[in-house]
Write a protein that holds these residues in place. Structure first.
Motif, PDB file in Angstrom:
ATOM      1  N   PRO A 431       0.791  -1.237   0.000  1.00 34.03           N
ATOM      2  CA  PRO A 431       0.000   0.000   0.000  1.00 34.03           C
ATOM      3  C   PRO A 431       0.817   1.278   0.000  1.00 34.03           C
ATOM      4  CG  PRO A 431      -0.924  -1.582   1.546  1.00 34.03           C
ATOM      5  CD  PRO A 431       0.406  -2.134   1.114  1.00 34.03           C
ATOM      6  N   MET A 670      -2.425   5.057   5.129  1.00 30.96           N
ATOM      7  CA  MET A 670      -3.194   3.850   4.833  1.00 30.96           C
ATOM      8  C   MET A 670      -4.666   4.228   4.924  1.00 30.96           C
ATOM      9  SD  MET A 670      -3.217   0.608   4.189  1.00 30.96           S
ATOM     10  CE  MET A 670      -3.962  -0.984   4.517  1.00 30.96           C
ATOM     11  N   CYS A 672      -7.742   3.387   3.091  1.00 27.01           N
ATOM     12  CA  CYS A 672      -8.552   2.628   2.141  1.00 27.01           C
ATOM     13  C   CYS A 672      -9.132   1.416   2.863  1.00 27.01           C
ATOM     14  CB  CYS A 672      -7.713   2.187   0.937  1.00 27.01           C
ATOM     15  SG  CYS A 672      -8.631   1.237  -0.270  1.00 27.01           S
ATOM     16  N   THR A 675      -8.592  -2.003   1.165  1.00 25.89           N
ATOM     17  CA  THR A 675      -7.262  -2.584   1.325  1.00 25.89           C
ATOM     18  C   THR A 675      -7.122  -3.254   2.690  1.00 25.89           C
ATOM     19  OG1 THR A 675      -6.321  -0.891  -0.127  1.00 25.89           O
ATOM     20  CG2 THR A 675      -4.788  -2.105   1.283  1.00 25.89           C
ATOM     21  N   ILE A 676      -7.620  -2.593   3.729  1.00 22.88           N
ATOM     22  CA  ILE A 676      -7.550  -3.171   5.064  1.00 22.88           C
ATOM     23  C   ILE A 676      -8.314  -4.494   5.104  1.00 22.88           C
ATOM     24  CG2 ILE A 676      -8.230  -2.845   7.479  1.00 22.88           C
ATOM     25  CD1 ILE A 676      -7.767   0.156   7.085  1.00 22.88           C
ATOM     26  N   GLN A 692      -0.137  -2.776  10.072  1.00 20.82           N
ATOM     27  CA  GLN A 692       0.026  -2.009   8.837  1.00 20.82           C
ATOM     28  C   GLN A 692      -0.611  -0.625   8.959  1.00 20.82           C
ATOM     29  OE1 GLN A 692      -2.222  -3.398   5.351  1.00 20.82           O
ATOM     30  NE2 GLN A 692      -0.301  -3.412   4.227  1.00 20.82           N
ATOM     31  N   LEU A 693      -1.838  -0.571   9.459  1.00 21.45           N
ATOM     32  CA  LEU A 693      -2.529   0.711   9.634  1.00 21.45           C
ATOM     33  C   LEU A 693      -1.762   1.605  10.599  1.00 21.45           C
ATOM     34  CD1 LEU A 693      -5.023   2.542   9.251  1.00 21.45           C
ATOM     35  CD2 LEU A 693      -6.116   1.283  11.128  1.00 21.45           C
ATOM     36  N   MET A 696       1.819   2.876   9.066  1.00 26.27           N
ATOM     37  CA  MET A 696       1.638   3.807   7.956  1.00 26.27           C
ATOM     38  C   MET A 696       1.037   5.134   8.412  1.00 26.27           C
ATOM     39  SD  MET A 696       0.463   1.326   4.779  1.00 26.27           S
ATOM     40  CE  MET A 696       0.356   2.721   3.656  1.00 26.27           C
ATOM     41  N   SER A 697       0.142   5.097   9.400  1.00 24.93           N
ATOM     42  CA  SER A 697      -0.459   6.333   9.925  1.00 24.93           C
ATOM     43  C   SER A 697       0.593   7.184  10.636  1.00 24.93           C
ATOM     44  CB  SER A 697      -1.614   6.002  10.872  1.00 24.93           C
ATOM     45  OG  SER A 697      -2.636   5.296  10.189  1.00 24.93           O
TER      46      SER A 697
END
Length: 712
Positions: A431, A670, A672, A675-676, A692-693, A696-697
């Motif tokens: 992503p 992130m 979307c 995507t999550i 991941q969230l 990226m945040s």
């Protein structure tokens, strides 16, 4: 009960299978999941003789029926299970004539599974260029199955292929003698293969020796076997002392011995062994340790230059057209909430995305050209040298490049990666690649603050900035992959094997289908989300608690009564918006995003774009339409952003500092939901999607903060 006969297309990667699928189905295609698994399935309908309709299923490309990844497992999972909904009535095995020996391995395995098969002998023109002559009649006699010459790129031989399929449907022909009979093979002394195969067939009611062998070797991966059935097979394996890996090796050697005999009868090779093909000559440059990377970067630069240079006239035309439609509707329709909802809500929101279709179409068009020509496979081989250093491999390049279009199918494409760790790392960093949903944000903000000048006389500065954002995402993905390489322990060692297809001229009809499907998917998916969010946002921005909005309007008219009428109306609209439900929510969020240079209006757009990144531009267009007087509705999206004033400074809201802070934020964020959800499905849990969230945040916030503080 099947509604129509199922025809499965099977073949090695780069054998022309997908080309044949497109020729047979045209635009009568759809993408879904194979029943019971989350692996992409391309299917479509075709007509054999004008009346007989069949379902064409494009199975994943494999080199043999022994899988090394999730998508490859699907092939045997279907072909060894007659009860599967996609079990074919006929399997068309697409064979690359220029590499017959290697393709015959898969063909012979599928033939031995007892499925009615047809060989579609493809790429004969390339074989002739390599001075190879193949006698299809002799090949058919040797194999005992129909062999049809085709050219999948241009559609030659399709009528003969359809007739052969129709013949197999009406009178199925399955060879009685196996290409490789496991009961005739010996691996270790004392292993009673006849007894073992007989027991498997009796226990599972099978009528084919080779299918029984697959139950022994692949039962852990078969989705149609329950746990007691797998345990029973494990017991038979232990009882007979059967070694799966040793037997696979024995089978492969035995098959190639038989394949050599078949090829000797059917193939004439007139090419000197030391004479390289023209594809090999080109590869000496494109895969060169220095020139290969230089050429790849040059191609990327040209792509991003083209996106701005070629698409801009279309973008401007659509932008002005949407503004004209909005103005016309305001003039022709009676004043009221419904008109405001239509113009300030739906049209403003959707128009903020539709305007970027030309750039998205050009991006898909150019990427499709690289795939069609065979260059993308070279990129995978070239980048494998770098990817290995970051815990990835060459196959990770496909998801990363696919992520430029959309992260959802890109993450699903990681199923072709055999190593669990390399696949997981690829999922976690994909992503970060700038998808097409970010393109509207990039283009509108770049056009606002980057001058439309050229560098060195031919390089567009806006295109250079665009390429810089994409490269920033790539660098971030590699750095993140390196970190995860240290954190995620390896279960297995990843291998990278890639066959390089010959270079080909792009098939323009296939390029057109790819662009059409991609743009249609983008518009449809984004459009549904944007319409829904635009309606909700319009309601939240048009209404407020109690009479707060009326009081805000009265205060504004009193405070700014000395200004011209038009400016008073603009102030009133802005104060009413700030007093609305949306404005109050934005004000609550504003302290957290103010260090990034954002105000409450941008905050509303940030929150709404968590559903989908492209919603940002549509939300901004809706907010600024509601927050201005009716006389401003003729403005385009870009004009609305350019005219927005920072109430604290009195200058433009979208300064270079704010614009680049937003650009960097969206490179890393992130944002979307689809995507999550896809990551959750692919990793079978919430652990990795939340990680991941989170990372990226944090990366997006810190990076945007640093950019704004350094540039303001």
């Amino acid at each position: 009960m099947k509604s129509k006969p199922v025809i499965a297309l099977v073949g090695n990667p780069n054998s022309g299978k997908s080309s044949l699928f497109n020729q047979l189905t045209g635009l009568r295609q759809k993408v879904g999941n194979f029943p019971g698994v989350t692996v992409d399935k391309k299917s479509g309908t075709a007509f054999l003789n004008g009346t007989t309709e069949v379902l064409i299923v494009d199975l994943p490309g494999v080199y043999s029926i022994y899988p090394k990844s999730l998508d490859e497992q699907v092939v045997t999972d279907i072909l060894a299970n007659p009860g599967h909904p996609d079990y074919p009535d006929v399997a068309v095995v697409v064979v690359d004539a220029s590499n017959l020996n290697r393709n015959l391995l898969l063909f012979s395995q599928i033939q031995d599974l007892g499925v009615p098969v047809i060989m579609a002998l493809n790429m004969l023109d390339i074989a002739r260029q390599q001075q190879l002559e193949i006698n299809a009649v002799r090949l058919s006699m040797q194999l005992g199955v129909p062999v049809v010459k085709i050219n999948a790129r241009v559609g030659e031989g399709l009528d003969l292929l359809k007739k052969a399929v129709e013949q197999q449907l009406s009178e199925p022909v399955v060879t009685s003698k196996l290409f490789f009979d496991p009961t005739q093979a010996t691996v270790s002394p004392g292993l009673d293969m006849k007894g073992l195969i007989s027991d498997v067939r009796e226990n599972y009611r099978l009528d084919n020796n080779y299918v029984a062998l697959q139950y022994l070797i692949q039962h852990d991966g078969f989705t149609f076997l329950d746990q007691p059935q797998r345990v029973r097979l494990d017991g038979l394996i232990d009882q007979y002392g059967f070694n799966e890996l040793d037997f696979q090796a024995k089978e492969t050697i035995g098959r190639y011995e038989r394949i050599g005999e078949v090829a000797k009868e059917a193939v004439t090779n007139n090419r000197p062994l030391d004479q390289p093909t023209w594809s090999q000559r080109i590869d000496r440059i494109l895969l060169h340790p220095f020139w290969g990377y230089a050429i790849f970067l040059t191609i990327l630069l040209l792509i991003f230059q083209a996106i701005f240079a070629w698409a801009q006239p279309f973008v401007d035309g659509i932008d002005e057209g949407v503004a004209w439609i909005n103005t016309t509707l305001h003039e022709q329709l009676p004043e009221g909430p419904l008109t405001d909802l239509l113009t300030d809500g739906i049209i403003a929101g959707v128009g903020g995305v539709v305007v970027f279709i030309p750039q998205i179409a050009f991006l898909f068009f150019l990427v499709s050209l690289l795939e069609e020509s065979g260059y993308m496979s070279r990129v995978m081989v070239l980048m494998d040298r770098i990817m290995r250093q970051f815990g990835l491999n060459g196959r990770s390049v496909v998801p990363l490049i696919s992520g430029v279009a959309c992260a959802v199918p890109a993450i699903m494409a990681t199923r072709s990666i055999g190593s669990w760790r390399e696949r997981l790392i690829t999922i976690l960093v994909t992503p970060l690649m700038s998808c097409s949903a970010r393109l509207p944000i990039y283009t509108i903000l770049i056009a606002l603050v980057v001058p439309e000048k050229t560098v060195l006389g031919f390089l567009n500065m806006q295109g250079l900035v665009m390429m810089g954002l994409y490269l920033l995402g790539l660098v971030a993905a590699l750095v993140a992959a390196y970190v995860f390489k240290k954190l995620v322990k390896a279960r297995d060692k990843g291998l990278f094997v890639m066959e390089l297809p010959t270079y080909k001229w792009p098939r323009w009809n296939h390029v057109g289908i790819t662009v059409w499907d991609s743009v249609k998917s983008f518009v449809w998916q984004a459009g549904r989300v944007i319409v829904a969010i635009s309606i909700v946002l319009w309601v939240l921005a048009s209404y407020g608690p109690g009479d707060d909005m009326e009081q805000a309007e009265n205060r504004a008219r009193q405070q700014y009564r000395s200004l011209p009428t038009e400016q008073i109306e603009n102030r009133v609209a802005s104060e009413r918006l700030e007093a609305s439900y949306a404005g109050r929510f934005g004000r609550i969020l504003e302290p957290a995003i103010k260090p990034l240079g954002y105000d409450w209006k941008i905050g509303i757009a940030l929150i709404s774009s968590f559903a989908a990144r492209e919603v940002f531009v549509g939300t901004i267009a809706t907010i600024y339409s509601i927050g201005s007087a009716d006389g401003e509705n003729e403005s385009t999206v870009r004009q609305k952003l350019a005219s927005e004033v920072n109430p604290e400074t009195g200058g433009p809201m979208y300064t270079p500092a704010v614009a680049f802070s937003l650009l960097v934020f969206y490179v890393f964020a992130m944002m979307c939901m689809s995507t999550i959800a896809t990551v959750y499905r692919e990793t079978k849990g919430w652990k990795w999607p939340l990680i991941q969230l989170g990372y990226m945040s944090v990366l997006a916030y810190v990076s945007a903060f640093l950019v704004y503080q350094l540039m303001k």
